[in-house]
Design an enzyme around this catalytic site. Structure first.
Site, short mmCIF file in Angstrom:
data_model
loop_
_atom_site.label_atom_id
_atom_site.label_comp_id
_atom_site.label_asym_id
_atom_site.label_seq_id
_atom_site.Cartn_x
_atom_site.Cartn_y
_atom_site.Cartn_z
N CYS B 468 6.92 11.26 28.40
CA CYS B 468 6.61 12.68 28.50
C CYS B 468 6.08 13.20 27.19
O CYS B 468 4.98 13.71 27.11
CB CYS B 468 7.86 13.45 28.90
SG CYS B 468 8.37 13.03 30.55
N GLU B 470 7.41 11.64 23.95
CA GLU B 470 7.98 10.89 22.85
C GLU B 470 6.90 10.21 22.02
O GLU B 470 5.92 9.69 22.53
CB GLU B 470 8.97 9.84 23.39
CG GLU B 470 10.10 10.46 24.20
CD GLU B 470 9.83 10.53 25.69
OE1 GLU B 470 8.69 10.84 26.07
OE2 GLU B 470 10.74 10.26 26.48
#
Lengths: 323, 830
Positions: B468, B470
């Site tokens: 998402c 990171e």
């Protein structure tokens, strides 16, 4: 000499009144009473209060406003919910607004110093600079508080923040002159060229307005003009032609853009909250037909060499699609 | 429009003008976005395919484990992988130009028994996948159903899940997904870890043959004096078996393509099939020589990572960078046109959607969506020297995205102060098209965060996004991102209620005081700190156990060989072989906590509007019978996060930093440390369902706040000052402290960004956003009205993508509560 302004709203991040991303200050008080006005809370130059029944959690469950009210019987409830507040009696309802836990009483108008306004304006300076935006003062009639606006604009210019003044120009030229040195852009209406009709629907004649616009054009100021197009009030060919003649002959065509704002039934809730009858109640029309009519008016202006838009933004090829 | 900012420019260009408009908002039922009919066909075929469950991987893996019971675990893994690749069915689809799936037909989900089987058996028996409200999967027939049950039965007691249940103590269990769900470690409890990007540049340069050769040299050079000799030997042996199997598998595809070419009547297709075969032979025995071959190698290498493990967010690194030399060479030779390059990219984009993952219902609740998820493709940003890295592929990759408009790949554009105007405009045009891509990452705080993880400036500049939000360093980092979802609102519940659960009244954590008894706001804050310490202790120690079980039971030799430090050290990723190792659990509900603290501070300790006991009682009673207090905490009279109001924003900052402080610096078993993320993806909805009322004015069961976003309760949104105020609030925290990422969703209705001015307004807004320093942002350009229409007529909105959080998903496939959450998020207007 510092003078406070009566501000009834500050909206951050507006895009319709002037270029780029802007903060808009709405000043309270207006000499006109346009029947289609969507901000009736802006008319009186003093603090007023309004009720939002949908937010009221009811007299039965709460009742804090009546308990705090200095006078009895001025808060009007319907089915247990606060529906309107009588502003005609000169009562100070700030204690009621303060006591309301649910934002159901809105206080319109607040006395603010230039420094207080600048503190809010400054917060979005980065957005103005990247987008070519700045601040816009609107109203009400902003120039009813011309000393305040003059001082505010001076403060903005000192911090490199661009300024835009939205005004009816229903004001003495000396009020314009106070603000003029620090104003980057003007926005004004041309509501109706026939002064009798103008007076009928707005409560004032248009002579002063037209005269101020002529003076402004002679000074080569940046100007955006707007026509709030109201069915059967100013959308007839006679008025449209007279408007175009005025822009081309009297203003020498010195108008950046002419924006046509189609009539929308806005602010009805606020009329109710203020207990004022809504002047456009009886106006009914076919929205689609009217919109086409407004487009035709825009075509007419453009054909006469006046840059004219429907709405405040340039349209792209694509249309906003409604599912 | 005048702007005082300097513009930077690029000559990079795709096949379309940089400012081409792609329309505004979701357009119902389009099937012809792409200029390439092939791509439109492939896309439609994908959308029409069912979500099946495929038994083949389960069968082949089980067969191999049964046969190789006595060898080391690494070799068991290798033989199982080999057995799959040598025997799995191959699929070459009509019109496709690139081959390779995840050992299952397109869009069918394989089963990975190595991680867990109990939930599979349980759900087949008691809550069938076919009957789920959303995220349905279909077992093809009763025979398959029985076979899955029988094979899973063999795995009972052998999986990571089984070992974990036996390893956690009661304090860890009570807070976890099997207890009160204060933290949920579901993802790697029941499945693989993933969340990595391999070093594609190296793979392209040396190919499988080069990696095998290098591994063999290391194997030969191993010393028996090394106490870890056997473990390293097994690593190299296993990796070699697996990479050789990959070569064999590629050649199987080559042969199949050749065979299909022989009988193919269509001349053009025949040529394509022959080229597919030639591409496969080339990459099996050497290195890619063309753009097409590079994409083919990419597809095989990547999908095989997903055959080895079902860890999600297997990401593509900085694809516009590592792929560029192949594009450039073909363009120079004039053997490729820009259009051909884009068609190949788009074909691969559609293909990236094929892998799907069957998740347990607990994981599904926190992460809706049937794809693997998290396949991020990073473009743009600065290069290792700090110069803008935009090239033709950057632009083409965005065009491919807006031409395909699918869940994958998750396009992530790195932004910095010198991002060219042309790229920013293309980005804004994609965002305005309203399909949820791309997401934007801010180089300045991201690079700072990478350096906080110990990387050099040059390394930090090479970051990519995995999953998402990171951050990861391709080929060097095994970050164990997305490790757990933390419900901070639940921790706050412990603060208010003496460590006890409102739901059950049970004592869960230490009694650090309660709202009726705190004498000062400082005491409240001290209690927050103690509860966070206690629960992060429980969670992080649990994660270390899960990590050690992955090492023990499911090493990953295939993917490890793509990491240079694993190659050099003979250590698998699970053994800490990567250069940088982390574990990143993420906090949800930060604003819920902040606004709760604001209510308490203002109403109880400053204004004395109510007592702590009264507020506590109101919360316990789920606000029922406390109408005034309920209205008050949700009103503009109480300071709320998201309004550029320092009072509330300081409390948000306190909560943000409190979480980061308790995570940062804890050690993990792979020689790295723990790294905090502050985002919930969509887990805030499921977590809220399980959480009692809170002091911010939430009622029981409502969603807690999402990601870095403000609170919105059934009584209304707490952010009421528009987007600039919200962004200013957001920018008051140092995002780089969240080394595992932060996430911000913003939603504008279509007409707010309409027209040329709307486009410029959005672009300027993004510029300011980036300059102010938040790490990430993503947009939905969709009105509440459109979403409600889709709820009413889902059949007309089948391909309507919404940006849920880090990811985009098909709106009509989401659960009702999540749909509601998306609609409730404040619609921002300029």
């Amino acid at each position: 000499m510092s003078k406070d302004g009566i501000v009834f709203d500050i909206q951050r991040f507006t895009i319709h009144d002037g270029p780029g991303l802007r903060t808009e200050l709405f000043l309270k008080g207006c000499p006109l009473r346009c029947q289609w006005c969507s901000n009736p809370e802006s008319w009186k130059p003093r603090i007023q209060w309004g009720a939002y029944p949908s937010k009221c959690i009811s007299l039965e469950k709460c009742g804090l406003c009546t308990a705090a009210c200095p006078v009895k019987g001025v808060l009007n409830f319907t089915d247990g919910k606060l529906t309107s507040i009588d502003n005609s009696k000169g009562v100070d309802y700030s204690a009621c607004a303060e006591a309301c836990p649910s934002d159901a009483i809105k206080q319109w108008g607040k006395s603010m110093s230039v420094a207080e306004c600048m503190a809010v304006i400054r917060k979005d300076k980065d957005y103005y600079q990247r987008s070519g935006g700045g601040i816009t003062v609107s109203g009400g009639e902003s120039l009813m508080q011309s000393d305040f606006v003059a001082e505010l604009f001076e403060a903005c210019q000192a911090e490199d923040i661009q300024t835009c003044c939205e005004t009816t120009f229903y004001t003495k030229w000396r009020n314009v002159e106070k603000v003029l040195p620090n104003t980057d852009l003007w926005i004004s209406d041309l509501k109706q060229m026939d002064t009798k009709i103008h007076r009928k629907y707005t409560g004032g004649g248009n002579e002063l307005i037209l005269e101020n616009l002529r003076k402004l054009a002679d000074l080569n100021q940046r100007l955006i003009l707007r026509i709030p197009v109201i069915p059967n009030v100013n959308d007839d060919p006679v008025n449209i032609k007279a408007t175009a003649d005025f822009i081309l002959n009297d203003l020498h065509g010195r108008v950046e853009t002419l924006q046509l704002l189609s009539f929308m039934r806005l602010g009805v809730e606020k009329y109710k909250a203020l207990n004022i009858p809504y002047g456009m109640e009886g106006v009914h029309f076919d929205r689609k037909e009217f919109q086409a009519h407004v487009e035709q008016i825009a075509d007419y202006f453009n054909q006469r060499g006046i840059h004219c838009l429907v709405g405040t933004k340039d349209k792209e090829v694509e249309a906003v699609k409604k599912n | 429009m005048l702007s005082t900012e300097k513009r930077y420019h690029t000559n990079a260009i795709g096949i379309e003008p940089f400012d081409k408009s792609y329309g505004l908002g979701y357009q119902v039922n389009h099937a012809d976005w792409s200029p390439f009919p092939r791509v439109n066909d492939l896309r439609q075929t994908f959308l029409d395919r069912p979500y099946d469950i495929d038994v083949e991987r389960l069968r082949l893996v089980t067969e191999s484990y049964q046969k190789h019971q006595s060898c080391s675990r690494k070799l068991q893994c290798a033989y199982a992988f080999e057995n799959v690749l040598l025997n799995t069915k191959l699929y070459i689809y009509d019109e496709d130009l690139i081959v390779g799936e995840i050992a299952a037909p397109a869009k069918a989900a394989p089963i990975y028994p190595e991680f867990s089987v109990n939930w599979i058996i349980d759900e087949i028996r008691h809550s069938p996948f076919e009957e789920r409200e959303h995220d349905k999967f279909f077992i093809r027939n009763d025979k398959d159903r029985q076979e899955i049950l029988d094979l899973c039965q063999w795995w009972k007691g052998k999986t990571i899940d089984d070992h974990l249940q036996a390893s956690l103590d009661k304090d860890q269990l009570k807070g976890s997904e099997v207890g009160e769900k204060i933290f949920q470690t579901n993802l790697y409890h029941y499945a693989g870890v993933g969340h990595l990007a391999i070093d594609y540049a190296k793979l392209m340069k040396v190919g499988y043959v080069g990696l095998i050769k290098e591994a063999k040299e290391h194997l030969a050079a191993l010393s028996k004096r090394d106490p870890e000799w056997a473990s390293k030997r097994d690593f190299y042996l296993a990796a070699i078996i697996m990479h050789e199997a990959a070569r064999t598998y590629i050649k199987r595809y080559a042969k199949l393509a050749e065979k299909m070419a022989q009988t193919e009547p269509d001349k053009k297709r025949k040529t394509e099939l022959k080229q597919i075969a030639a591409n496969c032979y080339q990459i099996a025995d050497g290195t890619p020589k063309t753009f097409w071959q590079a994409l083919q190698l990419f597809n095989i290498a990547t999908t095989l990572i997903q055959v080895e493990s079902n860890g999600h967010s297997i990401s593509y690194g900085r694809m516009d960078q590592w792929l560029y030399p192949y594009y450039e060479a073909d363009m120079k030779k004039k053997s490729l046109t820009k259009k051909q390059a884009l068609e190949l990219l788009e074909v691969e984009y559609v293909k990236m959607n094929n892998p799907t993952k069957l998740k347990d219902k607990g994981s599904m609740a926190v992460r809706n969506g049937r794809g693997f998820g998290g396949e991020s493709l990073t473009i743009g940003g600065v290069d290792r020297e700090g110069n803008d890295a935009t090239n033709d592929l950057t632009m083409l990759m965005l065009e491919g995205s807006v031409h395909t408009r699918m869940m994958n790949p998750w396009i992530c554009v790195r932004m910095h102060e010198k991002t060219p105007y042309e790229l920013k405009t293309k980005v804004v045009q994609c965002i305005r098209a309203g399909y949820g891509h791309p997401k934007l990452y801010n180089d300045a705080p991201a690079i700072k965060a990478m350096m906080r993880k110990g990387m050099t400036l040059e390394e930090a500049r090479d970051y990519c996004v995995v999953g998402c939000v990171e951050l990861s360093l391709p080929g060097k980092e095994y970050g164990w991102h997305d490790a757990a979802y933390v419900n901070t609102a639940k921790m706050m519940e412990m603060v208010l209620n003496g460590g006890r659960s409102f739901n059950t009244g049970k004592q869960l954590g230490p009694d650090t005081g309660n709202l009726a008894e705190y004498k000062s706001f400082d005491e409240v804050l001290a209690s927050v700190d103690k509860q966070f310490e206690y629960w992060t202790d429980q969670m992080c120690s649990s994660l270390n156990i899960i990590d050690s079980l992955h090492r023990q039971l499911k090493p990953l030799p295939y993917v490890s060989l793509f990491f240079s430090d694993c190659m050099d050290s003979g250590k698998d990723l699970t053994e800490g072989g990567a250069k940088y190792n982390g574990i990143g659990p993420q906090a949800s509900g930060t604003a819920t906590c902040a606004d709760s603290l604001s209510s308490i501070k203002q109403l109880v300790f400053e204004d004395h509007y109510c007592t702590g006991a009264e507020l506590l009682k109101a919360i316990k009673d789920n606000w029922e019978g406390h109408d005034i207090l309920y209205a008050m905490v949700n009103s503009s009279k109480v300071h709320h996060y998201g309004n550029d109001d320092d009072y509330a924003d300081d409390l948000f900052k306190y909560m943000f930093e409190c979480y980061c402080r308790h995570i940062t610096g804890r050690k993990n078993l792979r020689g790295g440390d723990f790294r905090p993320g502050v985002y919930s993806v969509n887990a805030n909805v499921a977590m809220g369902m399980n959480t009692h009322a809170s002091a911010d004015g939430r009622k029981k069961g409502e969603a807690i706040s999402d990601n870095m976003g403000p609170v919105h309760t059934d009584a209304g949104s707490h952010d009421i000052c528009g987007p600039t105020a919200l962004v200013n609030s957001l920018a008051k925290v140092d995002h780089s402290l969240a080394t595992n990422g932060t996430l911000m969703n913003l939603r504008f209705p279509e007409d707010a960004v309409a027209g040329v001015q709307g486009r410029d307004d959005l672009l300027n807004f993004i510029d300011s956003y980036i300059a102010k320093g938040p790490m990430h942002v993503q947009f939905n350009i969709m009105s509440s009205k459109t979403m409600r229409a889709a709820q009413k007529h889902p059949e007309n909105y089948k391909d309507m993508l919404v940006r849920v959080a880090g990811y985009s998903a098909y709106f009509v496939e989401l659960g009702k509560p999540l749909q509601k959450d998306l609609i409730q998020r404040t619609e921002l207007h300029f």
